[in-house]
Design an enzyme around this catalytic site. Structure first.
Site, PDB file in Angstrom:
ATOM      1  CD  GLU A   1      -5.635   5.767   0.804  1.00 17.16           C
ATOM      2  OE1 GLU A   1      -4.722   6.602   1.005  1.00 17.16           O
ATOM      3  OE2 GLU A   1      -5.728   4.706   1.443  1.00 17.16           O
TER       4      GLU A   1
ATOM      5  CG  HIS B   1       0.316   6.428  -0.289  1.00 16.23           C
ATOM      6  ND1 HIS B   1      -0.681   7.227  -0.795  1.00 16.23           N
ATOM      7  CD2 HIS B   1      -0.252   5.701   0.716  1.00 16.23           C
ATOM      8  CE1 HIS B   1      -1.816   6.994  -0.113  1.00 16.23           C
ATOM      9  NE2 HIS B   1      -1.580   6.069   0.803  1.00 16.23           N
TER      10      HIS B   1
ATOM     11  CG  HIS C   1      -1.794   1.181   1.389  1.00 15.27           C
ATOM     12  ND1 HIS C   1      -3.117   1.183   1.001  1.00 15.27           N
ATOM     13  CD2 HIS C   1      -1.554   2.430   1.883  1.00 15.27           C
ATOM     14  CE1 HIS C   1      -3.650   2.375   1.252  1.00 15.27           C
ATOM     15  NE2 HIS C   1      -2.725   3.148   1.795  1.00 15.27           N
ATOM     16  CD  GLU C   2       1.695   3.701   3.831  1.00 13.24           C
ATOM     17  OE1 GLU C   2       1.939   4.761   3.224  1.00 13.24           O
ATOM     18  OE2 GLU C   2       0.692   3.541   4.567  1.00 13.24           O
TER      19      GLU C   2
HETATM   20 ZN    ZN Z   1      -2.988   5.261   2.098  1.00  7.87          ZN
END
Ligand code: ZN
Ligand code: ZN
EC number: 3.4.17.19
Lengths: 491, 491
Positions: free
Chosen positions: B290, B264, B260-261
């Protein structure tokens, strides 16, 4: 109250410097290489901002008005230190600051390739520009401060110190040092020293380093240990960032490097909490800072009693070997050998490297020596102090240091002043508390408690002279340093 | 040229924000606890300074004059984004900003102990103050921007998004989601999922995480991975600081957290170098940010083809076990279970948590709901979406999130907008490049190249609407998200 306005203003400056210190530490320890350009820009902007903060036009009025504020003695000293910071930031015309900074960057940048190329001729014109602008800056400072040109530069690093005093201290030191160096070499000629047998794994060196820092009272609640190419002690006093560099072939140097930096760190951690955000709460001077690191490294760290405690620790971390015997460690850590390079020098020859540089930079700034004549003077002095010739060897001669390339004249004396201060403090401490044999063996906390009471807690609330006098009961003197070296090396 | 003056001014602001980002990262990852107070003060001073930079009285004149500068289309968008940042910083009266910040700190601070104590009654008066000041701020923003009160807050996080659009998107989603949740639960009721058998040593989890980041194209020349209590993606785009948290009992969560990160992080690393120091060079919005992390985590990371590649890696790092079979991993990572806590929610139930919060915060700000009636509405909506009652359970009900405590109304929709954007991007990408089965198995770089071309390089040069349209050829729609969830969970 104008004094309050000044406090608030300087606290704000301190906060900005805090951010710079942490981001500078990060740059040296954590930052991936690709982040460098953006970081340099960000830190550049911060430097401009800090400078602007010190040039705020309201400051002049506040300083004038604060003279009528009812201040206690500590606040008065605080005011004086704020005024000193302000004066240093505003004294030079902006054009000169810019020109000097530019010439310094250019010279330092070129130096990085000219030094390995042994290219004095290529370096000289760039350096002449730096010298010329540094003389101009020194003149402006000298006029404003009522000091000689060189003293006005010295004042930036070692407030209150004058070349007249240095001439006295170094003259004395220079009288007996060459003889001592010769004597020690003769004495050590047939001494057997076993080299430590590596490799020494990095993680074990780190574990050992942390253990030794613990002994030395480093406060890990307010600091940490990391790795950087050039070891330093950074961060802020509430959060001291100490760094080292590990060489798997050599544990001795990294370890003593940690002891040295821990001395710097404890000084920072011991500064008085109440004053930490203001100039008066900062370390007294470069020389006093170095006195704490050299107290740790030289007075304590190379003391036989310390090495006797270190010996079993080394064996515990790396396994037994004959070279870890305490008496072998003592011989290893007190080996004297004249060499070309200052940063590799031992405790006895190091002052020679400093006195040589002092002699040259003082005369350069006062106009009694020209940049083109520097290699010749360097060679003469190296011959005189250490019996080594640097003729034609610029790389390991007058091109070895970064300090002069950006015009940091006046800094070098701090190293040997630190050694002199440390010896005087060590002598006084032992008169008051008993010998290092006993203190190191049984009561290290008493050593640190004494330093905290006599040095750390005073930050810049006392002048260096007053600091040394209240700590030792004596005026500043090189005699304890002489007694220390002679006792350790020719006793 | 006034535009140049503006550029320089905003670049300087960016440099200050750089220092804040690195020192904030340090605070979460490296700083010893004892450094916290000084750090908080330093960062507080920086925040004030950044605010002052945006309130510089020259800005108004520069913006007016810049309208006459000859600017290309990108510069015009850059100007618009600078103006937006300026407007947001200057729009509210200073008194209101101060009062809101104070009430927010007080409420957030109290919440830290009131939440575990399940103390709604203690929380309510503090929260009412925050709501009241947030309404006041929303009114001021609404008047200035010509928007409704709630939309004027939404505009801070998701520029261009309106509650009318959200009502449409979420209304549609809310129509089929409860049915899907029920259906999936029924379907998964008798499914066998083997739990992963730990412990999973931290250093092995880190090695695996770094390997997966490498797969996902994270640029380690411009970033690094560390540990913090709350995982985040910080730093600056030239030097992205990603963090995670390891639990030796559970590798699944930390690993997907890293995926997830990394989404980003790649967005940040992919922002156009030329614009990085200006507002127009920053990420488009919270929702678009996001969308990238959810693209990585949900679209790619929980795809069977990705988990099939992950399976042998897990075995390699931790040894073989039956639970590491690819089909078991797929079941594990797509398990749906309605629960109380948003941050623990799965891909299918997560939007319910967000829609519930959107419904409440919109009505709170528009004055259609009062703070005291919040628990009742929360309970109603939890019953409706997830069949769970939170009556009397504030800790795991309406007190669970930090966002509202300091008045961050308008942020929650970003999470589900991100999921909607991600699904629309994923569908378009597969239409253009082929299926994820093939891309994940054979050509991940094509996936990242597409995102770089369609999303990352545009930074804030396009509106979110234009960004989605040029990437997908379609207007924004929740239909691809519906197709994605139904295909994965009830297909
Ligand atoms: Zn996030
Ligand atoms: Zn030092």
């Amino acid at each position: 109250m104008s004094y309050s306005a000044l406090e608030q203003h300087f606290e704000q400056l301190h906060h900005l410097q805090h951010l710079g210190a942490i981001c500078g530490w990060d740059q040296a320890t954590m930052m991936p290489a690709g982040g460098n350009e953006a970081r340099a820009e960000a830190l550049g902007t911060l430097a401009v901002l800090c400078h602007q903060q010190l040039q705020d036009p309201r400051l002049g009025d506040w300083f004038t008005a604060a003279e009528h504020d009812a201040l206690n003695a500590e606040q008065q000293q605080s005011l004086a230190e704020m005024r000193r910071a302000w004066r240093d930031a505003t004294l030079l015309p902006a054009d000169l600051v810019r020109a000097r900074s530019l010439a310094g960057s250019r010279c330092e940048h070129a130096w990085r390739s000219l030094r390995p190329a042994n290219d004095w001729a290529g370096f000289l014109p760039l350096f002449e520009e730096v010298v010329s602008l540094s003389r101009e800056a020194a003149s402006a400072r000298a006029d404003a401060l009522g000091l000689s040109r060189y003293d006005s530069l010295l004042e930036q690093y070692e407030p209150g110190m004058r070349s007249q005093t240095l001439d006295g201290l170094f003259g004395e030191l220079g009288g007996w040092l060459p003889g001592l160096i010769a004597e020690v070499q003769e004495k050590q000629r047939f001494e057997t020293v076993l080299p430590l047998q590596g490799p020494f794994a990095t993680d074990k060196q780190k574990a050992l380093g942390l253990e030794v820092m613990g002994w030395l009272g480093f406060d890990f609640h307010h600091g940490r240990l990391d790795v950087s190419a050039h070891p330093f002690c950074g961060g802020v006093s509430e959060d001291v960032r100490l760094t080292t560099r590990y060489d798997e072939a050599d544990v001795a140097q990294a370890l003593m490097g940690i002891v040295h930096e821990t001395g710097h760190a404890r000084y920072e951690q011991g500064l008085p909490a109440q004053w930490r955000r203001l100039p008066v709460g900062q370390a007294r001077s470069m020389g006093v800072h170095e006195s704490q690191s050299l107290f740790f490294e030289m007075q304590l760290g190379r003391h036989p009693a310390f090495l006797a405690r270190l010996a079993p620790l080394l064996a515990q971390h790396f396994g037994e070997q004959p070279a870890f015997a305490a008496d072998n460690l003592a011989r290893l850590y007190t080996r004297v050998k004249p060499g070309f390079i200052r940063v590799d020098a031992d405790e006895v020859t190091y002052p020679a490297h400093v006195m040589l540089r002092y002699d040259i930079e003082r005369d350069l700034i006062e106009g009694r020596l020209e940049a083109r004549d520097l290699p010749e003077r360097w060679d003469q002095l190296m011959q005189h102090y250490l019996g080594l010739s640097t003729k034609g060897n610029y790389t390991n001669g007058c091109l070895q240091d970064i300090h002069w390339t950006d015009g940091s004249f006046g800094y070098f004396p701090s190293y040997t002043l630190g050694a002199i201060y440390a010896a005087q403090l060590a002598e006084a401490m032992q008169q008051q508390l008993g010998t290092f044999e006993r203190l190191i063996g049984e009561d290290l906390p008493a050593v640190f408690g004494w330093l905290e009471q006599k040095v750390w807690r005073h930050a810049s609330l006392l002048s260096t002279e007053a600091l040394m006098t209240q700590a030792s009961g004596q005026a500043l003197s090189a005699a304890p340093f002489e007694r220390h070296l002679k006792q350790r090396y020719s006793g």
